[in-house]
Design a protein around this motif. Structure first.
Motif, PDB file in Angstrom:
ATOM      1  N   SER A   1      -6.301  83.652  89.404  1.00 46.18           N
ATOM      2  CA  SER A   1      -7.188  82.528  89.750  1.00 46.18           C
ATOM      3  C   SER A   1      -7.505  82.202  91.220  1.00 46.18           C
ATOM      4  O   SER A   1      -8.631  82.056  91.418  1.00 46.18           O
ATOM      5  CB  SER A   1      -6.192  80.415  89.579  1.00 46.18           C
ATOM      6  OG  SER A   1      -5.582  80.954  90.313  1.00 46.18           O
TER       7      SER A   1
ATOM      8  N   MET B   1      -8.197  72.359  98.399  1.00 48.47           N
ATOM      9  CA  MET B   1      -7.479  73.272  97.795  1.00 48.47           C
ATOM     10  C   MET B   1      -8.344  74.546  98.497  1.00 48.47           C
ATOM     11  O   MET B   1      -7.846  75.418  98.602  1.00 48.47           O
ATOM     12  CB  MET B   1      -7.387  73.023  96.129  1.00 48.47           C
ATOM     13  CG  MET B   1      -6.507  74.899  95.660  1.00 48.47           C
ATOM     14  SD  MET B   1      -5.879  75.014  94.262  1.00 48.47           S
ATOM     15  CE  MET B   1      -7.094  74.904  93.283  1.00 48.47           C
TER      16      MET B   1
ATOM     17  N   GLY C   1     -14.896  68.971  94.525  1.00 52.47           N
ATOM     18  CA  GLY C   1     -14.202  68.305  93.565  1.00 52.47           C
ATOM     19  C   GLY C   1     -13.165  67.690  94.289  1.00 52.47           C
ATOM     20  O   GLY C   1     -12.923  67.066  95.260  1.00 52.47           O
TER      21      GLY C   1
ATOM     22  N   SER D   1      -7.039  68.238  96.238  1.00 50.95           N
ATOM     23  CA  SER D   1      -7.838  67.451  95.958  1.00 50.95           C
ATOM     24  C   SER D   1      -8.418  69.427  95.615  1.00 50.95           C
ATOM     25  O   SER D   1      -8.405  70.292  96.169  1.00 50.95           O
ATOM     26  CB  SER D   1      -9.376  66.981  96.970  1.00 50.95           C
ATOM     27  OG  SER D   1      -9.870  67.567  97.710  1.00 50.95           O
ATOM     28  N   SER D   2      -9.174  69.397  94.534  1.00 51.48           N
ATOM     29  CA  SER D   2      -9.881  70.959  94.341  1.00 51.48           C
ATOM     30  C   SER D   2     -10.312  71.286  95.746  1.00 51.48           C
ATOM     31  O   SER D   2     -10.168  72.424  95.709  1.00 51.48           O
ATOM     32  CB  SER D   2     -10.012  70.876  92.904  1.00 51.48           C
ATOM     33  OG  SER D   2     -11.300  70.147  93.303  1.00 51.48           O
TER      34      SER D   2
ATOM     35  N   ARG E   1     -14.422  70.809  85.065  1.00 57.12           N
ATOM     36  CA  ARG E   1     -12.081  70.567  85.605  1.00 57.12           C
ATOM     37  C   ARG E   1     -12.613  69.818  86.904  1.00 57.12           C
ATOM     38  O   ARG E   1     -10.910  69.507  87.292  1.00 57.12           O
ATOM     39  CB  ARG E   1     -11.606  70.525  85.062  1.00 57.12           C
ATOM     40  CG  ARG E   1     -10.919  70.790  83.613  1.00 57.12           C
ATOM     41  CD  ARG E   1      -9.307  71.745  83.186  1.00 57.12           C
ATOM     42  NE  ARG E   1      -9.535  73.230  83.621  1.00 57.12           N
ATOM     43  CZ  ARG E   1     -10.481  74.220  82.586  1.00 57.12           C
ATOM     44  NH1 ARG E   1     -10.633  73.760  81.704  1.00 57.12           N
ATOM     45  NH2 ARG E   1     -10.167  75.047  83.617  1.00 57.12           N
ATOM     46  N   LEU E   2     -13.404  70.175  87.862  1.00 61.08           N
ATOM     47  CA  LEU E   2     -13.568  70.023  89.374  1.00 61.08           C
ATOM     48  C   LEU E   2     -13.011  68.453  89.430  1.00 61.08           C
ATOM     49  O   LEU E   2     -12.844  68.102  90.329  1.00 61.08           O
ATOM     50  CB  LEU E   2     -14.683  70.316  89.982  1.00 61.08           C
ATOM     51  CG  LEU E   2     -14.693  71.852  90.376  1.00 61.08           C
ATOM     52  CD1 LEU E   2     -16.549  72.126  90.448  1.00 61.08           C
ATOM     53  CD2 LEU E   2     -13.344  72.333  91.043  1.00 61.08           C
ATOM     54  N   ASP E   3     -13.392  67.069  88.346  1.00 63.82           N
ATOM     55  CA  ASP E   3     -13.268  66.528  88.961  1.00 63.82           C
ATOM     56  C   ASP E   3     -11.601  65.885  88.199  1.00 63.82           C
ATOM     57  O   ASP E   3     -11.806  64.390  87.883  1.00 63.82           O
ATOM     58  CB  ASP E   3     -14.502  65.412  88.874  1.00 63.82           C
ATOM     59  CG  ASP E   3     -15.357  65.923  89.954  1.00 63.82           C
ATOM     60  OD1 ASP E   3     -14.892  65.835  90.973  1.00 63.82           O
ATOM     61  OD2 ASP E   3     -16.816  65.455  89.405  1.00 63.82           O
TER      62      ASP E   3
ATOM     63  N   ARG F   1       0.284  67.423  96.461  1.00 65.71           N
ATOM     64  CA  ARG F   1      -1.387  66.831  95.301  1.00 65.71           C
ATOM     65  C   ARG F   1      -2.104  66.876  96.214  1.00 65.71           C
ATOM     66  O   ARG F   1      -1.892  65.912  97.212  1.00 65.71           O
ATOM     67  CB  ARG F   1      -1.327  65.998  94.829  1.00 65.71           C
ATOM     68  CG  ARG F   1      -0.123  66.202  93.270  1.00 65.71           C
ATOM     69  CD  ARG F   1      -0.137  64.519  92.626  1.00 65.71           C
ATOM     70  NE  ARG F   1       0.794  64.792  91.680  1.00 65.71           N
ATOM     71  CZ  ARG F   1       1.331  63.640  90.973  1.00 65.71           C
ATOM     72  NH1 ARG F   1       0.760  62.042  90.708  1.00 65.71           N
ATOM     73  NH2 ARG F   1       2.941  63.788  90.382  1.00 65.71           N
TER      74      ARG F   1
ATOM     75  N   ARG G   1      -5.197  68.513  92.500  1.00 59.72           N
ATOM     76  CA  ARG G   1      -4.418  69.614  91.891  1.00 59.72           C
ATOM     77  C   ARG G   1      -3.059  69.947  92.697  1.00 59.72           C
ATOM     78  O   ARG G   1      -2.454  69.649  93.595  1.00 59.72           O
ATOM     79  CB  ARG G   1      -5.215  71.156  93.083  1.00 59.72           C
ATOM     80  CG  ARG G   1      -6.655  71.489  92.321  1.00 59.72           C
ATOM     81  CD  ARG G   1      -6.724  71.472  90.319  1.00 59.72           C
ATOM     82  NE  ARG G   1      -8.060  71.591  89.968  1.00 59.72           N
ATOM     83  CZ  ARG G   1      -8.480  70.724  88.933  1.00 59.72           C
ATOM     84  NH1 ARG G   1      -7.999  69.685  89.160  1.00 59.72           N
ATOM     85  NH2 ARG G   1      -9.777  70.963  88.980  1.00 59.72           N
TER      86      ARG G   1
ATOM     87  N   ASP H   1      -7.736  65.547  87.564  1.00 55.59           N
ATOM     88  CA  ASP H   1      -6.260  65.503  87.815  1.00 55.59           C
ATOM     89  C   ASP H   1      -5.712  67.265  86.652  1.00 55.59           C
ATOM     90  O   ASP H   1      -5.496  66.475  85.442  1.00 55.59           O
ATOM     91  CB  ASP H   1      -5.992  64.327  87.999  1.00 55.59           C
ATOM     92  CG  ASP H   1      -6.181  63.780  88.699  1.00 55.59           C
ATOM     93  OD1 ASP H   1      -7.097  63.710  89.519  1.00 55.59           O
ATOM     94  OD2 ASP H   1      -6.229  62.252  89.199  1.00 55.59           O
TER      95      ASP H   1
END
Length: 278
Positions: free
Chosen positions: A145, A207, A164, A203-204, A245-247, A201, A168, A249
């Motif tokens: 990934s 990350m 996004g 945001s994407s 899935r970028l938006d 946690r 994550r 959780d």
């Protein structure tokens, strides 16, 4: 204990073996590739479900391979006398259940079916079992990934940054190894499926930005507009699921992890070594 580790050369296995050695456990490590190293383990070649060598007097099995194949191996009566199993599944069992991608939905179904099969196989034999469900794993540089993205960006000196807002919770492989060792000695963790996410946690988008900042070389940040992401999802079938899935959780509730095992994973403070295989 005498512990059989399946998937010992995996990203989690690389962190587990030193932990077991420090505990004084006798470790038999199984890998599909030939392997030998100064890690105190006895390495053997094998693969699930039907190419695992017979090993006597095993107390516990740790598996980081396919959970359905593990269930099939245990159901065959392998490893007589084993009393404890700790293995991994994935939070994808739930997060990809309603994916727009057919292959991802099938993966989620396979994971859930594998968990059910493992439960049945262990309960039929009176084996105490624990399943760990990690989120996105990083730390050993061999994940599929974040590490490929980081290495590609380092070579090109350009880092694509998709926007996004979905949360994550990346979890370091060593924290999963820690949870594994604790679970082996924790009777209250038996019969439990335990989610495990990182200690933070974010945001994407953040990350990906942190991965970029962790690299040892300078890279040009290249924001990827939504229209281009939509085009990529249209023309590249395997990209549809991740882009969709970028938006969304993709997180884990660590309550049972902390309550049952007392494990508190580290926040996402990666450095460049996390993306390079050792």
């Amino acid at each position: 204990m005498k512990i059989l580790v399946l998937g010992a050369s995996s990203q989690i296995g690389r962190f587990l073996l030193p932990r077991l050695r420090a505990r004084g456990d006798e470790v038999v490590a199984i890998s599909r590739a030939q392997h030998a190293g100064p890690d105190g383990a006895t390495w053997m070649h094998g693969a699930l479900p039907d190419r695992i060598p017979d090993i006597a007097n095993v107390d516990a099995v740790v598996c980081y391979g396919p959970i359905a194949a593990l269930a099939q191996w245990l159901a065959s009566g392998a490893a007589p006398g084993v009393s404890r199993v700790v293995c991994t599944s994935s939070m994808s069992a739930e997060s990809k259940r309603e994916s727009v991608d057919t292959a991802e939905r099938e993966l989620a179904r396979t994971l859930r079916d594998g968990e059910a099969a493992l439960t049945a196989a262990c309960e039929a034999r009176g084996i105490a079992w624990t399943v760990l469900r990690p989120t996105l794993i990083y730390g050993a540089g061999i994940d599929r990934s974040l590490s490929p993205i980081a290495r590609s960006a380092a070579r090109a000196h350009i880092f694509p940054l998709p926007s996004g807002i979905g949360l994550r919770q990346p979890v370091h492989a060593d924290d999963i190894a820690d949870a594994t060792t604790v679970a082996l000695d924790t009777p209250s963790a038996a019969g439990q499926v335990i989610p495990i996410g990182g200690g933070e946690r974010l945001s994407s988008g953040e990350m990906f930005a942190r991965v970029r900042r962790s690299l040892a070389v300078a890279t040009l940040p290249l924001p990827v507009p939504r229209w281009l992401l939509g085009l990529a999802a249209h023309v590249i079938p395997r990209a549809r699921g991740p882009i969709s899935r970028l938006d969304v959780d993709l997180i884990a509730d660590n309550d049972s992890l902390q309550r049952l095992l007392g494990v508190r994973p580290r926040p996402f403070l990666a450095d460049g070594a996390c993306w390079m295989p050792s």
